[in-house]
Design an enzyme around this catalytic site. Structure first.
Site, short mmCIF file in Angstrom:
data_model
loop_
_atom_site.label_atom_id
_atom_site.label_comp_id
_atom_site.label_asym_id
_atom_site.label_seq_id
_atom_site.Cartn_x
_atom_site.Cartn_y
_atom_site.Cartn_z
N CYS A 50 -5.02 12.56 12.94
CA CYS A 50 -5.81 11.46 12.87
C CYS A 50 -5.72 10.76 14.15
O CYS A 50 -5.10 11.08 15.00
CB CYS A 50 -5.13 10.49 11.77
SG CYS A 50 -3.77 9.81 12.20
N LYS A 81 0.84 -1.35 0.07
CA LYS A 81 0.09 -0.07 -0.03
C LYS A 81 0.95 1.16 -0.10
O LYS A 81 0.71 2.11 -0.80
CB LYS A 81 -0.80 -0.16 1.19
CG LYS A 81 -1.41 1.41 1.59
CD LYS A 81 -2.38 1.32 2.77
CE LYS A 81 -1.82 1.71 4.06
NZ LYS A 81 -1.68 3.01 4.45
N ASN A 82 1.82 1.28 0.89
CA ASN A 82 2.52 2.59 1.30
C ASN A 82 3.93 2.73 -0.16
O ASN A 82 4.45 3.53 0.17
CB ASN A 82 3.07 2.50 2.60
CG ASN A 82 2.24 2.67 3.52
OD1 ASN A 82 0.80 3.23 3.29
ND2 ASN A 82 2.36 2.51 4.93
N ARG A 136 -8.83 -0.46 4.95
CA ARG A 136 -7.93 0.53 4.35
C ARG A 136 -6.61 0.06 3.71
O ARG A 136 -5.82 0.57 2.99
CB ARG A 136 -7.87 1.77 5.41
CG ARG A 136 -8.87 2.72 5.44
CD ARG A 136 -8.67 3.92 6.27
NE ARG A 136 -7.39 4.55 5.63
CZ ARG A 136 -6.48 5.20 6.26
NH1 ARG A 136 -7.00 5.75 7.40
NH2 ARG A 136 -5.48 5.59 5.88
N ARG A 157 0.13 14.46 13.26
CA ARG A 157 0.62 14.21 11.93
C ARG A 157 0.83 15.53 11.19
O ARG A 157 0.25 15.86 10.23
CB ARG A 157 -0.36 13.39 11.34
CG ARG A 157 -0.80 12.21 12.06
CD ARG A 157 0.15 10.94 11.97
NE ARG A 157 0.55 10.46 10.65
CZ ARG A 157 -0.22 9.28 9.93
NH1 ARG A 157 -1.19 8.97 10.38
NH2 ARG A 157 0.40 9.22 8.96
N ASP A 184 4.42 0.62 12.12
CA ASP A 184 3.22 -0.12 12.05
C ASP A 184 3.17 -1.64 12.28
O ASP A 184 2.40 -2.30 11.99
CB ASP A 184 3.27 -0.07 10.32
CG ASP A 184 3.21 1.38 9.81
OD1 ASP A 184 3.33 1.44 8.74
OD2 ASP A 184 2.80 2.25 10.55
#
Ligand code: EPZ
Length: 433
Positions: free
Chosen positions: A129, A35-36, A410, A134, A318
């Site tokens: 968030c 994803k990233n 997500r 952030r 993460d």
């Protein structure tokens, strides 16, 4: 009169995951694309005129949101399974609207390329968030160093630059998307840019290698000092194959450490996981490495460990929520010190509902191992927290129900299907009350 239990009052139908814990996981699961890495590569399409195809793109909420954003910016994005076709066009707005940015903070990744390619960018300032404030001050400072004039109006970042000029940038923090934004701006700037204290995550390396394949001149890829010589135009290779998602891979490895008999995780890059593998071994987990696969056996009694998150190649922030589940079952006391985000322990009260013994003081979690976790209804709060609740459900005794699974979708492509395929009793249901 006893008030009815609020949670039993009928509410709007919502998707939940129901997990019956204790099932062994046997067989092979495949890791999806990262994803990233997908998100910055998609943003980079703003830099080109020619179409290109990206293979191995995961089916995720965030990818869909970025596709929506690119369409608003005049770039056609079509996805067929894991094949994403991007057809640049310059006739779109140069504005990333708040509605999309608030859905996905990574929308900030269009700021650099828009400023470099179109000379102007309007991107809603991402709010905070759940895991932290952030800020994006380093993105903005870097663009100003490259000659952009930046103003903040009505919640929007407005960046303008006739042509960006190379500069020597020293980042206060090795910000991942900050580095990516500034690289995408510098590759079209006039002259040379140096970025010191650049992020070295594999996803940053993938973006730089992709841009090099587009004709960009970047030296120092994979180190914390990037040297970039601006060029006038870039043109993408017709195809690109996306790297695998190291965080999904790490999540699946922890699932194997909890219930693998054994679990084989394929389609990963072991070198991207060194810090995670090191901590799995410290926790007594048995691993067998292939060149693109890792086989993992459940540990009957994990050993305690102490973890401090750090920018790559350190232990990834993460992955700490997922690891907390394993350490909750260790025979002793463990520590997780979160150094990247200020509020990344929201999963803790949910694990405590399942019987974990975890105390959080500031940005450190103190975990006292327990014999077992028991299933319970729990609520996901953010992407990686949702993954930790799934892992806890797999190993807890009895049934767990996970609410707010949108967070999971997500960042994980059909995680429950992958786990079902190797024996987990997990299903997605619509729960109306
Ligand atoms: C990227 O977020 C990832 N997202 C995150 O993954 C990941 O957790 C994070 O890097 C750290 O590895 C994407 O790549 C899309 P940062 P990013 O900028 O770039 C401070 C997931 O789960 N900071 O490296 O936003 C900031 O406050 C997501 O997939 C500034 O102070 O992370 C934070 O404390 C979650 N000013 C720290 O740096 C800035 O201008 C890390 O931020 C930028 C960042």
């Amino acid at each position: 009169m006893v008030a009815k239990n609020v949670s039993s009052l009928p509410g709007p139908p919502e998707e939940v995951l129901i997990i019956y814990g204790g099932q062994p996981l046997r067989g092979t699961v495949r890791v999806s694309g990262a994803k990233n890495a997908a998100l910055p590569l998609m943003a980079a399409s703003i830099l080109f005129d020619k179409p290109f195809v990206v293979h191995n793109v995961p089916d995720l909420g965030d990818v869909k949101t970025m596709m929506e954003l690119l369409r608003v910016l005049g770039i056609r994005a079509e996805k067929n399974n894991t094949i994403l076709t991007l057809v640049p066009g310059n006739n779109g707005a140069a504005e990333a609207p708040y509605e999309l940015v608030k859905k996905m903070r990574a929308s900030i990744l269009v700021l650099g390329p828009l400023t470099a390619r179109r000379g102007t960018a309007v991107v809603a300032l991402p709010g905070g968030c759940s895991i932290g404030t952030r800020p994006v001050d380093l993105h903005i400072k870097g663009l100003q160093a490259l000659g952009a004039t930046i103003s903040l109006e009505k919640g929007n970042i407005i960046a303008r630059a006739r042509r960006l000029k190379g500069a020597h940038i020293v980042l206060d923090f090795a910000t991942v998307t900050g580095t990516e934004n500034l690289v995408m701006a510098a590759v079209l700037a006039e002259g040379e840019t140096v970025i010191e204290n650049a992020a070295r995550e594999p996803e940053v390396v993938e973006l730089c290698e992709f841009l090099r394949a587009c004709g960009a001149i970047i030296e120092g890829i994979g180190t914390d000092i990037l040297h970039i010589k601006g060029v006038n135009t870039l043109s993408p290779p017709s195809e690109w194959h996306l790297m695998p998602d190291r965080i999904e891979a790490g999540t699946l490895l922890v699932a194997g450490a909890l219930a693998g008999e054994p679990l084989r995780v394929e389609g990963l890059v072991p070198e991207h996981l060194s810090a995670v593998l090191d901590k799995l071994r410290t926790a007594g987990v048995e691993l067998e490495l292939g060149d693109k696969t890792i086989t993992v056996w459940r540990s009957s009694q994990p050993r305690p460990a102490s973890i401090k998150t750090a920018p790559y190649p350190g232990f990834p922030t993460d992955m700490q929520a997922q690891f907390a589940v394993l350490l909750s079952l260790a025979d002793g006391e463990s520590i997780i010190h979160e150094t990247i985000f200020e509020n990344r322990f929201q999963y803790v009260p949910e694990l405590v509902r399942m019987g974990a013994q975890i105390d959080v003081e500031g940005t450190t979690a103190f975990i006292k191992g327990v014999k077992r976790l028991t299933g319970a209804p729990v609520t996901a709060t953010d992407l990686r927290a949702s993954a930790s609740l799934v892992l806890a459900g797999l190993v807890a005794e009895g049934e767990s129900v996970i609410y707010e699974v949108g967070h999971l979708d997500r960042g994980y492509e059909k995680l429950e299907n992958k786990l079902q395929s190797v024996g987990a009793r997990i299903e997605r249901k619509i729960k109306s009350e």
